[in-house]
Motif scaffolding. Structure first.
Motif, short mmCIF file in Angstrom:
data_model
loop_
_atom_site.label_atom_id
_atom_site.label_comp_id
_atom_site.label_asym_id
_atom_site.label_seq_id
_atom_site.Cartn_x
_atom_site.Cartn_y
_atom_site.Cartn_z
N ASP A 60 0.83 -1.21 0.00
CA ASP A 60 0.00 0.00 0.00
C ASP A 60 0.86 1.25 0.00
OD1 ASP A 60 -2.31 -1.51 -0.03
OD2 ASP A 60 -2.66 -1.35 2.14
N ALA A 61 1.86 1.30 0.88
CA ALA A 61 2.72 2.48 0.96
C ALA A 61 3.61 2.60 -0.28
CB ALA A 61 3.58 2.42 2.22
N THR A 62 4.07 1.48 -0.80
CA THR A 62 4.91 1.49 -1.99
C THR A 62 4.16 2.06 -3.19
OG1 THR A 62 6.31 -0.34 -1.24
CG2 THR A 62 6.16 0.00 -3.61
N LEU A 63 2.94 1.62 -3.40
CA LEU A 63 2.15 2.11 -4.54
C LEU A 63 1.68 3.55 -4.32
CD1 LEU A 63 0.13 -1.11 -5.40
CD2 LEU A 63 2.15 -0.20 -6.56
N ALA A 64 1.41 3.90 -3.06
CA ALA A 64 1.02 5.28 -2.77
C ALA A 64 2.14 6.24 -3.14
CB ALA A 64 0.66 5.43 -1.30
N PHE A 65 3.39 5.83 -2.93
CA PHE A 65 4.50 6.71 -3.29
C PHE A 65 4.57 6.89 -4.80
CE2 PHE A 65 8.89 7.87 -4.24
CZ PHE A 65 9.01 8.99 -3.44
N ARG A 66 4.29 5.85 -5.55
CA ARG A 66 4.28 5.99 -6.99
C ARG A 66 3.16 6.93 -7.46
NH1 ARG A 66 7.34 2.75 -5.10
NH2 ARG A 66 8.89 1.50 -6.23
N ARG A 67 2.01 6.84 -6.81
CA ARG A 67 0.94 7.78 -7.16
C ARG A 67 1.36 9.22 -6.87
NH1 ARG A 67 -2.13 3.56 -4.83
NH2 ARG A 67 -2.38 4.71 -2.88
N HIS A 68 2.12 9.41 -5.81
CA HIS A 68 2.66 10.74 -5.49
C HIS A 68 3.52 11.25 -6.65
CE1 HIS A 68 5.39 13.67 -3.65
NE2 HIS A 68 6.40 12.84 -3.85
N LEU A 69 4.40 10.42 -7.19
CA LEU A 69 5.26 10.84 -8.29
C LEU A 69 4.44 11.13 -9.54
CD1 LEU A 69 8.21 8.32 -7.78
CD2 LEU A 69 8.23 10.77 -7.25
N TRP A 70 3.51 10.24 -9.86
CA TRP A 70 2.66 10.45 -11.04
C TRP A 70 1.83 11.72 -10.92
CZ3 TRP A 70 1.51 4.67 -10.35
CH2 TRP A 70 2.36 3.90 -11.14
N SER A 71 1.39 12.04 -9.71
CA SER A 71 0.54 13.22 -9.53
C SER A 71 1.26 14.50 -9.90
CB SER A 71 0.03 13.30 -8.08
OG SER A 71 1.06 13.72 -7.19
N HIS A 72 2.58 14.47 -9.87
CA HIS A 72 3.37 15.65 -10.24
C HIS A 72 3.84 15.61 -11.69
CE1 HIS A 72 3.55 17.66 -6.33
NE2 HIS A 72 3.51 16.45 -5.82
N GLY A 73 3.42 14.58 -12.43
CA GLY A 73 3.75 14.52 -13.84
C GLY A 73 5.00 13.74 -14.17
N LEU A 74 5.63 13.15 -13.16
CA LEU A 74 6.84 12.37 -13.40
C LEU A 74 6.47 10.95 -13.83
CD1 LEU A 74 8.86 13.41 -10.25
CD2 LEU A 74 9.17 14.29 -12.56
N GLY A 75 7.31 10.34 -14.65
CA GLY A 75 7.21 8.92 -14.90
C GLY A 75 7.89 8.16 -13.77
N VAL A 76 7.58 6.88 -13.64
CA VAL A 76 8.21 6.02 -12.64
C VAL A 76 9.09 5.00 -13.35
CG1 VAL A 76 7.81 4.20 -10.93
CG2 VAL A 76 6.46 6.29 -10.86
N ALA A 77 10.35 4.94 -12.96
CA ALA A 77 11.24 3.87 -13.39
C ALA A 77 11.21 2.81 -12.30
CB ALA A 77 12.66 4.40 -13.60
N GLU A 78 10.59 1.69 -12.62
CA GLU A 78 10.26 0.67 -11.62
C GLU A 78 11.29 -0.45 -11.56
OE1 GLU A 78 9.30 -0.05 -8.81
OE2 GLU A 78 7.22 0.53 -9.20
N ALA A 79 11.45 -0.97 -10.34
CA ALA A 79 12.30 -2.14 -10.11
C ALA A 79 13.74 -1.91 -10.57
CB ALA A 79 11.70 -3.38 -10.76
N MET A 80 14.24 -0.70 -10.33
CA MET A 80 15.62 -0.37 -10.65
C MET A 80 16.47 -0.51 -9.39
SD MET A 80 15.42 0.42 -13.87
CE MET A 80 16.90 1.35 -14.23
#
Length: 384
Positions: A60-80
């Protein structure tokens, strides 16, 4: 209110935190640059695990952080590597992370690219086994709907006899990739096991091999992510790329100048430092979208001192500082990391990271950050 923070010599000094965060607002999608933030994972603090156990993740917290990044217009580079890939997060955990994060990206309309490697291999491997491992991970990323990032492989670094083996393995993978991929050149400062990647410790020779791979398959390469912490070399490399192949800077020491660019081009971004800098970084790029390079640099240049601090040698432990700042900023309720990696930096290192981040106004709730910093200081025996 003040805190007593230890310096590098172990002396306590008084620090007065700022009381107001930097004002950052969301806005239009980023236009002039493609920007990914590599994102950390949030560990499950209540899991009964050891440093050798498979990663226990608070989804839950891991995905919430990704939503935080997306909300600002950033892409997410996952599993790096920012997600502790190869430093606590194994392939089984990474595959689950890719699937969950890609599904979340579809739900919110977020951009995502996913790390593809060979870390399911745990011992000596042949080139055929390395190809098969890459293929397995490539299939997971493609089926999830994320753009693939072909990460540097420890197994390939250990097995390859020379440049020809890199040309063969990468050529095989690029021919079968369904969509253009991002090639990742991660320097040994981030992972010592990658010394001599692309077949040589001579960076000029390695660059020639890297460019040969791209030149043979330009339609299958969306871009390259360069993490060598050498701005001059990155500029030279991006000027030699085939038309249409992007350069994504992974230089956490020199990113403002590389993203701003010059009269002959610029770098896009795929950066671990944009995990703690996300909202500020997005705002800076929106300023750059208007053509205001000076305003962009005025926003982003002051962050470099914090980034160089977090990424100081041994650079591979920068993840500890990233997660520490996420805790202070309120993105997670604890400072616990996969594999116990919260122990990888010293109290003076944390104190300086807090001071620099606070000075930039990165904490949405400065009082919460101060209280959490005080709780860490008390754990180490620092009294008010």
């Amino acid at each position: 209110m003040t805190l007593r923070l230890p310096d590098a010599a172990g002396r306590l000094r008084t620090y007065r935190p700022r009381t107001e965060p930097l004002t950052v607002t969301t806005g239009a999608p980023l236009a002039s640059r493609t920007v990914y933030s590599a994102a950390h994972v949030v560990a499950d603090p209540y899991a009964d695990v050891s440093p050798d156990s498979p990663a226990a993740i608070d989804w839950d917290a891991t995905l919430a952080f990704r939503r935080h990044l997306w909300s600002h217009g950033l892409g997410v580079a996952e599993a790096m590597d920012t997600a502790q890939r190869g430093m606590g997060l194994d392939w089984a955990g990474a595959a689950e992370l890719v699937r969950r994060s890609a599904a979340e990206a579809r739900a919110v309309g977020g951009r995502i690219a996913c790390g593809v490697g060979t870390d399911q291999l745990t011992g000596p491997a042949s080139l055929a086994e390395i190809r098969t491992a890459y293929e397995e991970q490539l299939a997971v990323a493609e089926e999830a709907g994320g753009r693939a990032i072909l990460m540097a492989s420890r197994a390939l670094a250990a097995t390859a006899a020379g440049p020809e083996d890199y040309l063969e393995v990468y050529g095989h993978l690029l021919r079968q990739a369904a969509e253009p991929v991002i090639l990742h050149w991660l320097g040994p400062m981030f992972d010592p096991a990658l010394e001599g990647y692309w077949g040589s410790s001579d960076l000029d020779a390695a660059t020639a091999t890297f460019l040969e791979v791209i030149a043979a398959h330009p339609d299958k390469v969306d871009g390259i992510k360069v993490s060598l912490l050498d701005a001059r070399r990155e500029v030279d490399l991006r000027r030699r790329l085939p038309h249409g192949v992007r350069c994504y800077t992974g230089d956490d020491f020199n990113y403002p100048e590389l993203i701003a660019g010059d009269e002959r081009g610029f770098s896009h971004a795929l950066l671990g430092i944009f995990d703690p800098l996300g909202p500020l970084a997005a705002q800076a790029v929106r300023v750059l979208d208007t053509g205001d390079v000076k305003g962009f640099r005025e926003l982003l240049d002051p962050t470099v001192e914090l980034s160089r601090h977090l990424f100081q040698a041994p650079t591979r432990f920068y993840k500890t500082g990233v997660v520490f700042l996420a805790w202070l900023a309120g993105h997670q309720e604890h400072f616990t990391m996969v594999g116990g990696l919260q122990s990888a930096r010293s109290l003076p290192h944390f104190a300086r990271a807090y001071e620099l981040a606070d000075g930039l106004g990165l904490f949405p709730n400065p009082e919460l950050a101060e209280a959490r910093m005080k709780s860490l200081l008390a754990l180490y025996g620092v009294t008010p």
